[in-house]
Design an enzyme around this catalytic site. Structure first.
Site, PDB file in Angstrom:
ATOM      1  N   HIS A 130     -27.426 -29.328  17.175  1.00 14.88           N
ATOM      2  CA  HIS A 130     -27.066 -28.902  18.525  1.00 14.88           C
ATOM      3  C   HIS A 130     -26.855 -30.113  19.437  1.00 14.88           C
ATOM      4  O   HIS A 130     -25.881 -30.168  20.203  1.00 14.88           O
ATOM      5  CB  HIS A 130     -28.173 -28.000  19.083  1.00 14.88           C
ATOM      6  CG  HIS A 130     -28.046 -27.679  20.534  1.00 14.88           C
ATOM      7  ND1 HIS A 130     -27.488 -26.501  20.991  1.00 14.88           N
ATOM      8  CD2 HIS A 130     -28.406 -28.382  21.645  1.00 14.88           C
ATOM      9  CE1 HIS A 130     -27.497 -26.497  22.311  1.00 14.88           C
ATOM     10  NE2 HIS A 130     -28.060 -27.624  22.734  1.00 14.88           N
ATOM     11  N   GLU A 131     -27.759 -31.076  19.356  1.00 12.78           N
ATOM     12  CA  GLU A 131     -27.634 -32.263  20.203  1.00 12.78           C
ATOM     13  C   GLU A 131     -26.412 -33.097  19.814  1.00 12.78           C
ATOM     14  O   GLU A 131     -25.732 -33.657  20.678  1.00 12.78           O
ATOM     15  CB  GLU A 131     -28.909 -33.110  20.116  1.00 12.78           C
ATOM     16  CG  GLU A 131     -30.174 -32.401  20.590  1.00 12.78           C
ATOM     17  CD  GLU A 131     -30.041 -31.823  21.993  1.00 12.78           C
ATOM     18  OE1 GLU A 131     -29.275 -32.380  22.808  1.00 12.78           O
ATOM     19  OE2 GLU A 131     -30.687 -30.799  22.273  1.00 12.78           O
ATOM     20  N   HIS A 134     -23.378 -31.713  21.457  1.00 11.75           N
ATOM     21  CA  HIS A 134     -23.200 -32.187  22.832  1.00 11.75           C
ATOM     22  C   HIS A 134     -22.490 -33.537  22.853  1.00 11.75           C
ATOM     23  O   HIS A 134     -21.637 -33.798  23.703  1.00 11.75           O
ATOM     24  CB  HIS A 134     -24.558 -32.312  23.528  1.00 11.75           C
ATOM     25  CG  HIS A 134     -25.083 -31.035  24.095  1.00 11.75           C
ATOM     26  ND1 HIS A 134     -24.348 -30.224  24.938  1.00 11.75           N
ATOM     27  CD2 HIS A 134     -26.286 -30.416  23.952  1.00 11.75           C
ATOM     28  CE1 HIS A 134     -25.067 -29.176  25.288  1.00 11.75           C
ATOM     29  NE2 HIS A 134     -26.246 -29.257  24.699  1.00 11.75           N
ATOM     30  N   GLU A 202     -24.236 -24.988  26.804  1.00 15.85           N
ATOM     31  CA  GLU A 202     -25.237 -24.688  25.786  1.00 15.85           C
ATOM     32  C   GLU A 202     -24.704 -23.730  24.722  1.00 15.85           C
ATOM     33  O   GLU A 202     -24.960 -23.912  23.526  1.00 15.85           O
ATOM     34  CB  GLU A 202     -26.499 -24.107  26.428  1.00 15.85           C
ATOM     35  CG  GLU A 202     -27.319 -25.105  27.231  1.00 15.85           C
ATOM     36  CD  GLU A 202     -27.718 -26.318  26.421  1.00 15.85           C
ATOM     37  OE1 GLU A 202     -28.138 -26.163  25.261  1.00 15.85           O
ATOM     38  OE2 GLU A 202     -27.590 -27.432  26.947  1.00 15.85           O
TER      39      GLU A 202
END
Length: 320
Positions: A130-131, A134, A202
């Site tokens: 997930h990071e 980003h 998100e």
């Protein structure tokens, strides 16, 4: 598109900063605020990531210091087609993580000791994917600069009375009313910008992160655990730096569940349901499993580290 979005954000935050200056000190205050904002924009572009990492006392680790975690991030970055980011660990019992950096070539991911201790290897992989999403989406520059400028706006507003005390500034037609507006409206506007950025990005990072690690269920299970722990484990550093809350995968300030105007993150249940829909598991609203499925040793999307191979406890490392 991301460059345009960042430019528009910087313009808006600069205008907001100048507006606070005008409300406090009239035209002179507005010009001073413009000079400060321009300097902060330049400084933030090059140093905002370092400031955030320093605020959480994050320590950089390498393959020798944290082999399992480091190799996991390296393999996930390779799956995403990204350069290897710097890897950090910060000492905090609350499981959480964030990414920072001005571009994929100068990026960093950071995980708390609580995340590495409380989550399974597969769940950690989902969080780090997930990071990395980003980073790939270039959200990190936008989020770190917003955190810096929002914090500065809040600080300037807090000092509004100090700047205006005992003065009769004829250049400020709003007088004391302007000071009150600066103290109340400006921080609220900055907070709403943070929320809008975080909540929009998100969901996109969840989707891409699930693709990077290859298992949406891993991230769904991780979100459920992190949200539960965040509700009762205090993150002292985040409480001291609330402007950075939107950078974390789950709001570190509280266990807020409502998906309303004043939450920095989307509703966790909505995020979990979206991930479960990706993996075609059950109907909408079903509960994710207590633990994600075990990693396949042959799957290219899974970091083949010592974790997740029948060990009762995570391997020892600097987070022990």
């Amino acid at each position: 598109m991301n460059t345009m979005r960042t430019a528009m954000l910087l313009a808006f935050m600069t205008a907001l900063f100048m507006g606070v200056g005008f409300l406090i000190g009239g035209r002179g205050g507005m010009m001073i605020a413009f000079v400060i904002a321009a300097g902060m924009n330049f400084f933030s572009y090059w140093n905002s990531d370092k400031m955030v990492l320093r605020a959480y006392r994050a320590q950089e680790v390498d393959e020798r210091a944290a082999p399992e975690f480091y190799i996991m991030v390296r393999d996930l970055a390779r799956n995403a087609g990204l350069p290897m980011p710097k890897v950090y660990v910060f000492d905090n019992p609350q499981p959480n993580a964030f990414a920072t950096g001005r571009n994929p070539q100068n990026a960093a991911v950071a995980a708390s000791t609580g995340l590495l201790q409380r989550l399974s290897p597969e769940e950690v992989a989902g969080v780090m994917a997930h990071e990395l999403a980003h980073i790939e989406n270039r959200d990190t520059l936008t989020m770190t600069i917003t955190a810096t400028l929002a914090g500065a706006i809040s600080m300037l507003s807090n000092f509004a009375f100090l700047f205006s005390s005992g003065r009769d500034d004829r250049n400020n037609p709003l007088g004391f009313v302007g000071v009150l507006i600066a103290m109340i409206v400006a921080p609220l506007a900055a907070m709403l910008v943070q929320m809008a950025i975080s909540r929009t990005r998100e969901y996109a990072a969840d989707r891409r992160g699930a693709e990077i690690c290859g298992q949406p269920r891993w991230l769904a299970s991780a979100l459920q655990k992190i949200a539960g722990d965040a509700s009762h484990i205090e993150n002292v550093d985040a409480e001291r730096n609330p402007a950075t809350a939107h950078m974390f995968i789950i709001n570190p300030l509280n266990g807020q569940r409502m998906d309303n105007l004043f939450s920095t993150h989307p509703n966790t249940r909505n995020r979990i349901e979206a991930l479960l829909a990706m993996s075609d598991i059950g109907p909408k609203g079903s509960t994710p499993p207590e633990a994600p499925v075990k990693a396949s040793r042959t799957a290219r999307s899974v970091p083949t580290t010592g974790w997740g191979r029948g060990k009762a406890e995570p391997p020892k490392g600097p987070w022990s």
